[in-house]
Write a protein that holds these residues in place. Structure first.
Motif, PDB file in Angstrom:
ATOM      1  N   SER A 149       5.107  40.108  -3.496  1.00  0.00           N
ATOM      2  CA  SER A 149       4.427  39.782  -2.245  1.00  0.00           C
ATOM      3  C   SER A 149       5.306  38.843  -1.437  1.00  0.00           C
ATOM      4  O   SER A 149       6.075  38.063  -2.001  1.00  0.00           O
ATOM      5  CB  SER A 149       3.085  39.090  -2.519  1.00  0.00           C
ATOM      6  OG  SER A 149       2.230  39.902  -3.264  1.00  0.00           O
ATOM      7  N   SER A 157       5.746  47.860  11.999  1.00  0.00           N
ATOM      8  CA  SER A 157       4.399  47.363  12.277  1.00  0.00           C
ATOM      9  C   SER A 157       3.389  48.492  12.328  1.00  0.00           C
ATOM     10  O   SER A 157       2.202  48.291  12.057  1.00  0.00           O
ATOM     11  CB  SER A 157       4.391  46.587  13.593  1.00  0.00           C
ATOM     12  OG  SER A 157       4.847  47.410  14.651  1.00  0.00           O
ATOM     13  N   GLY A 199       3.562  51.095  10.339  1.00  0.00           N
ATOM     14  CA  GLY A 199       3.411  51.683   9.011  1.00  0.00           C
ATOM     15  C   GLY A 199       4.461  52.709   8.619  1.00  0.00           C
ATOM     16  O   GLY A 199       4.403  53.255   7.512  1.00  0.00           O
ATOM     17  N   SER A 218       4.162  48.222   1.437  1.00  0.00           N
ATOM     18  CA  SER A 218       2.974  48.196   2.283  1.00  0.00           C
ATOM     19  C   SER A 218       2.895  46.827   2.948  1.00  0.00           C
ATOM     20  O   SER A 218       3.617  45.901   2.563  1.00  0.00           O
ATOM     21  CB  SER A 218       1.714  48.485   1.457  1.00  0.00           C
ATOM     22  OG  SER A 218       1.533  47.508   0.451  1.00  0.00           O
ATOM     23  N   ARG A 219       2.019  46.711   3.933  1.00  0.00           N
ATOM     24  CA  ARG A 219       1.886  45.425   4.608  1.00  0.00           C
ATOM     25  C   ARG A 219       0.468  45.222   5.094  1.00  0.00           C
ATOM     26  O   ARG A 219      -0.269  46.187   5.333  1.00  0.00           O
ATOM     27  CB  ARG A 219       2.881  45.294   5.768  1.00  0.00           C
ATOM     28  CG  ARG A 219       2.696  46.266   6.887  1.00  0.00           C
ATOM     29  CD  ARG A 219       3.861  46.224   7.870  1.00  0.00           C
ATOM     30  NE  ARG A 219       3.778  45.087   8.792  1.00  0.00           N
ATOM     31  CZ  ARG A 219       4.715  44.799   9.694  1.00  0.00           C
ATOM     32  NH1 ARG A 219       5.797  45.554   9.776  1.00  0.00           N
ATOM     33  NH2 ARG A 219       4.582  43.762  10.503  1.00  0.00           N
ATOM     34  N   ASP A 220       0.103  43.958   5.219  1.00  0.00           N
ATOM     35  CA  ASP A 220      -1.185  43.552   5.768  1.00  0.00           C
ATOM     36  C   ASP A 220      -0.862  42.788   7.044  1.00  0.00           C
ATOM     37  O   ASP A 220      -0.454  41.624   6.998  1.00  0.00           O
ATOM     38  CB  ASP A 220      -1.921  42.669   4.757  1.00  0.00           C
ATOM     39  CG  ASP A 220      -3.324  42.298   5.204  1.00  0.00           C
ATOM     40  OD1 ASP A 220      -3.563  42.210   6.425  1.00  0.00           O
ATOM     41  OD2 ASP A 220      -4.179  42.070   4.337  1.00  0.00           O
ATOM     42  N   ASN A 221      -0.994  43.439   8.171  1.00  0.00           N
ATOM     43  CA  ASN A 221      -0.572  42.833   9.433  1.00  0.00           C
ATOM     44  C   ASN A 221      -1.333  41.555   9.776  1.00  0.00           C
ATOM     45  O   ASN A 221      -0.711  40.575  10.182  1.00  0.00           O
ATOM     46  CB  ASN A 221      -0.672  43.846  10.570  1.00  0.00           C
ATOM     47  CG  ASN A 221       0.408  44.915  10.483  1.00  0.00           C
ATOM     48  OD1 ASN A 221       1.492  44.693   9.930  1.00  0.00           O
ATOM     49  ND2 ASN A 221       0.117  46.090  11.009  1.00  0.00           N
ATOM     50  N   PRO A 222      -2.664  41.526   9.650  1.00  0.00           N
ATOM     51  CA  PRO A 222      -3.367  40.266   9.977  1.00  0.00           C
ATOM     52  C   PRO A 222      -2.924  39.087   9.117  1.00  0.00           C
ATOM     53  O   PRO A 222      -2.978  37.941   9.566  1.00  0.00           O
ATOM     54  CB  PRO A 222      -4.833  40.606   9.724  1.00  0.00           C
ATOM     55  CG  PRO A 222      -4.913  42.069   9.917  1.00  0.00           C
ATOM     56  CD  PRO A 222      -3.621  42.595   9.357  1.00  0.00           C
ATOM     57  N   LYS A 223      -2.455  39.367   7.895  1.00  0.00           N
ATOM     58  CA  LYS A 223      -2.012  38.306   7.003  1.00  0.00           C
ATOM     59  C   LYS A 223      -0.500  38.089   7.065  1.00  0.00           C
ATOM     60  O   LYS A 223       0.024  37.232   6.350  1.00  0.00           O
ATOM     61  CB  LYS A 223      -2.417  38.613   5.564  1.00  0.00           C
ATOM     62  CG  LYS A 223      -3.920  38.613   5.319  1.00  0.00           C
ATOM     63  CD  LYS A 223      -4.229  38.858   3.847  1.00  0.00           C
ATOM     64  CE  LYS A 223      -5.733  38.811   3.590  1.00  0.00           C
ATOM     65  NZ  LYS A 223      -6.056  39.060   2.163  1.00  0.00           N
ATOM     66  N   ASN A 224       0.197  38.871   7.880  1.00  0.00           N
ATOM     67  CA  ASN A 224       1.671  38.775   7.971  1.00  0.00           C
ATOM     68  C   ASN A 224       2.312  38.828   6.590  1.00  0.00           C
ATOM     69  O   ASN A 224       3.223  38.048   6.279  1.00  0.00           O
ATOM     70  CB  ASN A 224       2.077  37.476   8.690  1.00  0.00           C
ATOM     71  CG  ASN A 224       1.718  37.485  10.157  1.00  0.00           C
ATOM     72  OD1 ASN A 224       1.753  38.534  10.802  1.00  0.00           O
ATOM     73  ND2 ASN A 224       1.361  36.334  10.680  1.00  0.00           N
ATOM     74  N   THR A 225       1.860  39.751   5.788  1.00  0.00           N
ATOM     75  CA  THR A 225       2.308  39.853   4.407  1.00  0.00           C
ATOM     76  C   THR A 225       2.802  41.263   4.118  1.00  0.00           C
ATOM     77  O   THR A 225       2.206  42.240   4.578  1.00  0.00           O
ATOM     78  CB  THR A 225       1.169  39.489   3.444  1.00  0.00           C
ATOM     79  OG1 THR A 225       0.764  38.136   3.696  1.00  0.00           O
ATOM     80  CG2 THR A 225       1.612  39.603   1.990  1.00  0.00           C
ATOM     81  N   TYR A 261       4.234  43.814   0.845  1.00  0.00           N
ATOM     82  CA  TYR A 261       4.175  43.996  -0.599  1.00  0.00           C
ATOM     83  C   TYR A 261       5.194  45.048  -1.035  1.00  0.00           C
ATOM     84  O   TYR A 261       5.547  45.939  -0.255  1.00  0.00           O
ATOM     85  CB  TYR A 261       2.780  44.447  -1.033  1.00  0.00           C
ATOM     86  CG  TYR A 261       1.668  43.559  -0.560  1.00  0.00           C
ATOM     87  CD1 TYR A 261       0.959  43.863   0.597  1.00  0.00           C
ATOM     88  CD2 TYR A 261       1.319  42.408  -1.266  1.00  0.00           C
ATOM     89  CE1 TYR A 261      -0.065  43.048   1.050  1.00  0.00           C
ATOM     90  CE2 TYR A 261       0.289  41.589  -0.826  1.00  0.00           C
ATOM     91  CZ  TYR A 261      -0.400  41.915   0.329  1.00  0.00           C
ATOM     92  OH  TYR A 261      -1.413  41.099   0.769  1.00  0.00           O
TER      93      TYR A 261
END
Length: 121
Positions: free
Chosen positions: A21, A53, A55, A70-77, A79
């Motif tokens: 992460s 951004s 995907g 993968s990524r979680d945009n709201p969390k700026n993270t 994986y």
């Protein structure tokens, strides 16, 4: 300033799995591409996988079918799920992010400090 902090590295046996992460923090306006790179001893740093951004993904041939970014945009993270690991995957893994930061919407490229992944029996 934009900081990236990685976690999830370690020692795993061949055939095993790990999930990395990387969380970005700071005065971020937007993040475009996020990615993972790796550097093995005596070798140059190489791209493992990138994700936009929106995907869209891009993988090194050596990890296709085994790794998933993968990524979680709201969390700026971002994986990196790594399955079917091989000894050749042993390296320091670095995350990267590029985008815009601060009040003036300036471009940035940031790197994490690196996390060690060792695949060995």
């Amino acid at each position: 300033q934009v900081q990236l902090v990685e976690s999830g590295g370690g020692l795993v046996q061949p055939g095993g799995s790990l999930r990395l992460s990387c969380a970005a923090s700071g005065s971020i306006f937007s993040i475009n591409d996020m990615g993972w790179y790796r550097q093995a001893p005596g070798k140059q740093r190489e791209l493992v996988a990138k994700i936009s951004s929106g995907g869209s993904t891009n993988y090194a041939d050596s990890v296709k079918g085994r790794f998933t970014i993968s990524r979680d945009n709201p969390k700026n993270t971002v994986y990196l799920q790594m399955n079917s690991l091989k000894p050749d995957d042993t390296a320091v893994y670095y995350c990267s992010a590029e985008g815009r930061r601060g009040t003036w919407n300036l471009p940035f490229t940031s790197w994490g400090q690196g996390t060690q992944v060792t695949v060995s029996s």
